[in-house]
Write a protein that holds these residues in place. Structure first.
Motif, PDB file in Angstrom:
ATOM      1  N   PHE A  46     -11.293 -12.510   5.393  1.00  0.00           N
ATOM      2  CA  PHE A  46     -10.513 -11.700   6.322  1.00  0.00           C
ATOM      3  C   PHE A  46     -10.729 -10.208   6.057  1.00  0.00           C
ATOM      4  CE2 PHE A  46      -8.222 -15.747   6.375  1.00  0.00           C
ATOM      5  CZ  PHE A  46      -8.076 -15.944   7.735  1.00  0.00           C
ATOM      6  N   LYS A  47     -10.826  -9.858   4.803  1.00  0.00           N
ATOM      7  CA  LYS A  47     -11.068  -8.451   4.449  1.00  0.00           C
ATOM      8  C   LYS A  47     -12.409  -7.984   5.014  1.00  0.00           C
ATOM      9  CE  LYS A  47     -11.121  -5.416   0.345  1.00  0.00           C
ATOM     10  NZ  LYS A  47     -12.545  -5.026   0.254  1.00  0.00           N
ATOM     11  N   LYS A  48     -13.445  -8.803   4.854  1.00  0.00           N
ATOM     12  CA  LYS A  48     -14.755  -8.450   5.371  1.00  0.00           C
ATOM     13  C   LYS A  48     -14.752  -8.404   6.897  1.00  0.00           C
ATOM     14  CE  LYS A  48     -17.304 -10.318   1.401  1.00  0.00           C
ATOM     15  NZ  LYS A  48     -18.210 -11.406   0.939  1.00  0.00           N
ATOM     16  N   ALA A  49     -14.024  -9.320   7.517  1.00  0.00           N
ATOM     17  CA  ALA A  49     -13.955  -9.336   8.980  1.00  0.00           C
ATOM     18  C   ALA A  49     -13.329  -8.055   9.503  1.00  0.00           C
ATOM     19  CB  ALA A  49     -13.149 -10.545   9.451  1.00  0.00           C
ATOM     20  N   LYS A 105       9.131  -2.428   3.255  1.00  0.00           N
ATOM     21  CA  LYS A 105       9.023  -1.526   2.106  1.00  0.00           C
ATOM     22  C   LYS A 105       9.632  -2.131   0.848  1.00  0.00           C
ATOM     23  CE  LYS A 105      11.648   2.173   1.705  1.00  0.00           C
ATOM     24  NZ  LYS A 105      12.222   3.548   1.855  1.00  0.00           N
ATOM     25  N   SER A 106      10.753  -2.823   1.005  1.00  0.00           N
ATOM     26  CA  SER A 106      11.460  -3.328  -0.170  1.00  0.00           C
ATOM     27  C   SER A 106      10.987  -4.709  -0.616  1.00  0.00           C
ATOM     28  CB  SER A 106      12.970  -3.382   0.104  1.00  0.00           C
ATOM     29  OG  SER A 106      13.260  -4.276   1.160  1.00  0.00           O
ATOM     30  N   THR A 107      10.076  -5.317   0.126  1.00  0.00           N
ATOM     31  CA  THR A 107       9.634  -6.669  -0.233  1.00  0.00           C
ATOM     32  C   THR A 107       8.124  -6.720  -0.416  1.00  0.00           C
ATOM     33  OG1 THR A 107       9.614  -7.295   2.133  1.00  0.00           O
ATOM     34  CG2 THR A 107      11.614  -7.798   0.862  1.00  0.00           C
ATOM     35  N   ILE A 108       7.391  -7.008   0.642  1.00  0.00           N
ATOM     36  CA  ILE A 108       5.970  -7.290   0.462  1.00  0.00           C
ATOM     37  C   ILE A 108       5.179  -6.056   0.021  1.00  0.00           C
ATOM     38  CG2 ILE A 108       5.911  -9.306   1.934  1.00  0.00           C
ATOM     39  CD1 ILE A 108       4.866  -7.622   4.193  1.00  0.00           C
ATOM     40  N   TYR A 109       5.623  -4.863   0.421  1.00  0.00           N
ATOM     41  CA  TYR A 109       4.935  -3.660  -0.063  1.00  0.00           C
ATOM     42  C   TYR A 109       5.073  -3.563  -1.581  1.00  0.00           C
ATOM     43  CZ  TYR A 109       3.709   1.216  -0.843  1.00  0.00           C
ATOM     44  OH  TYR A 109       3.135   2.365  -1.318  1.00  0.00           O
ATOM     45  N   GLN A 110       6.280  -3.793  -2.097  1.00  0.00           N
ATOM     46  CA  GLN A 110       6.477  -3.774  -3.545  1.00  0.00           C
ATOM     47  C   GLN A 110       5.669  -4.861  -4.233  1.00  0.00           C
ATOM     48  OE1 GLN A 110      10.299  -3.316  -5.370  1.00  0.00           O
ATOM     49  NE2 GLN A 110      11.200  -2.419  -3.524  1.00  0.00           N
ATOM     50  N   MET A 130      -6.822  -7.615  -0.089  1.00  0.00           N
ATOM     51  CA  MET A 130      -6.930  -7.793   1.347  1.00  0.00           C
ATOM     52  C   MET A 130      -5.786  -7.095   2.062  1.00  0.00           C
ATOM     53  SD  MET A 130      -6.438 -11.238   3.617  1.00  0.00           S
ATOM     54  CE  MET A 130      -4.679 -11.169   3.237  1.00  0.00           C
ATOM     55  N   ALA A 131      -4.559  -7.279   1.564  1.00  0.00           N
ATOM     56  CA  ALA A 131      -3.397  -6.665   2.199  1.00  0.00           C
ATOM     57  C   ALA A 131      -3.508  -5.148   2.191  1.00  0.00           C
ATOM     58  CB  ALA A 131      -2.109  -7.109   1.491  1.00  0.00           C
ATOM     59  N   HIS A 132      -3.928  -4.594   1.073  1.00  0.00           N
ATOM     60  CA  HIS A 132      -4.090  -3.137   0.988  1.00  0.00           C
ATOM     61  C   HIS A 132      -5.106  -2.628   2.004  1.00  0.00           C
ATOM     62  CE1 HIS A 132      -2.566  -2.828  -3.461  1.00  0.00           C
ATOM     63  NE2 HIS A 132      -1.638  -3.212  -2.612  1.00  0.00           N
ATOM     64  N   ALA A 133      -6.127  -3.434   2.268  1.00  0.00           N
ATOM     65  CA  ALA A 133      -7.211  -3.002   3.144  1.00  0.00           C
ATOM     66  C   ALA A 133      -6.886  -3.146   4.623  1.00  0.00           C
ATOM     67  CB  ALA A 133      -8.484  -3.785   2.825  1.00  0.00           C
ATOM     68  N   GLY A 141      -2.577   0.138   1.404  1.00  0.00           N
ATOM     69  CA  GLY A 141      -3.347   0.636   0.277  1.00  0.00           C
ATOM     70  C   GLY A 141      -3.258   2.135   0.091  1.00  0.00           C
ATOM     71  N   LYS A 142      -2.452   2.796   0.920  1.00  0.00           N
ATOM     72  CA  LYS A 142      -2.310   4.258   0.856  1.00  0.00           C
ATOM     73  C   LYS A 142      -0.818   4.591   0.789  1.00  0.00           C
ATOM     74  CE  LYS A 142      -6.317   4.513   3.907  1.00  0.00           C
ATOM     75  NZ  LYS A 142      -6.763   4.845   5.290  1.00  0.00           N
ATOM     76  N   PRO A 143      -0.227   4.583  -0.402  1.00  0.00           N
ATOM     77  CA  PRO A 143       1.223   4.782  -0.524  1.00  0.00           C
ATOM     78  C   PRO A 143       1.748   6.009   0.203  1.00  0.00           C
ATOM     79  CG  PRO A 143       0.312   4.070  -2.612  1.00  0.00           C
ATOM     80  CD  PRO A 143      -0.864   4.305  -1.706  1.00  0.00           C
ATOM     81  N   ALA A 144       1.047   7.120   0.123  1.00  0.00           N
ATOM     82  CA  ALA A 144       1.534   8.329   0.798  1.00  0.00           C
ATOM     83  C   ALA A 144       1.637   8.115   2.297  1.00  0.00           C
ATOM     84  CB  ALA A 144       0.606   9.502   0.494  1.00  0.00           C
TER      85      ALA A 144
END
Length: 223
Positions: A46-49, A105-110, A130-133, A141-144
């Motif tokens: 999925f990341k490559k796709a 923000k309080s669940t899957i991001y953490q 993969m999630a970060h991408a 993948g970019k906290p800011a």
């Protein structure tokens, strides 16, 4: 088992886990992030796709054991999947954007940003990458970028608006988290009888927060 008959258009934390369970109750075999956590499927595919959209993907092979797909990573490829499976019915799950952002923000991001344990399985680390991408155009993948609440809520609203604009009305069902008679709307849309069980309520914020607190990145996790 592909082609897909049902595709979820809702972003994570809009009731996608409950919808995936509901579809299974109705007799579908539904692809969800949990299958990747269980080691079924390759998150790198999925990341490559996402990173190489010019390369063809054999979606029938990706979904060979499924006829429905809900939530991440499938929702990231919604437009491509709609072209691949033009007969599929589309279900958009929605909720208040403020509540959605705070939940993500309080669940899957953490969960995807906590330091991994030494014992964390390789495929779990791959899922994080993969999630970060791919999630929210790479914002995970970019906290800011992700911590700009207004920008993220705009992405959420823009996504929902795109779905409403591009999916024909006769193929689209919109379900609002916590406000709809879920079985009535879902079963009428899919032409299915209403089951004699309650509509599933799963993967609550409280459950995910417990996993975050415990740094529990094993097979029990799902988005």
């Amino acid at each position: 088992m592909a082609p897909l008959k049902v595709i979820g258009a809702g972003l994570d934390r809009t009731g996608t886990d409950g919808l995936s369970v509901a579809l299974d109750i109705l007799g579908y075999k539904t692809h969800h992030m949990r299958h990747l956590y269980f080691g079924q499927g390759d998150p790198d595919l999925f990341k490559k796709a996402y990173e190489q959209p010019e390369n063809p993907i054999d979606w029938n092979a990706v979904y060979q054991d499924f006829d429905a797909a809900i939530g991440t990573p499938s929702v990231i490829f919604l437009e491509r999947l709609m072209k691949q499976y033009p007969e599929a019915k589309i279900i958009l799950t929605v909720r208040d954007p403020d509540a959605w952002y705070e939940s993500v923000k309080s669940t899957i991001y953490q969960m995807t940003h906590q330091p991994a344990k030494a014992s964390t399985p390789k495929h779990i680390l791959q899922i994080r990458e993969m999630a970060h991408a791919i999630v929210l155009d790479g914002s995970f993948g970019k906290p800011a970028e992700f911590l700009n609440a207004q920008a993220m809520k705009e992405k959420f609203l823009q996504h929902n608006a795109w779905v409403r604009k591009h999916v024909p009305a006769d193929k689209l069902l919109v379900m609002e988290l916590g406000k709809d008679s879920q079985w009535d709307k879902l079963c009428a849309f899919l032409g299915q009888p209403i089951p004699e069980v309650s509509y599933p309520k799963t993967n609550s914020k409280q459950e995910l927060l417990q996993r975050v607190k415990a740094r529990d990145f094993d097979k029990k996790n799902s988005l």
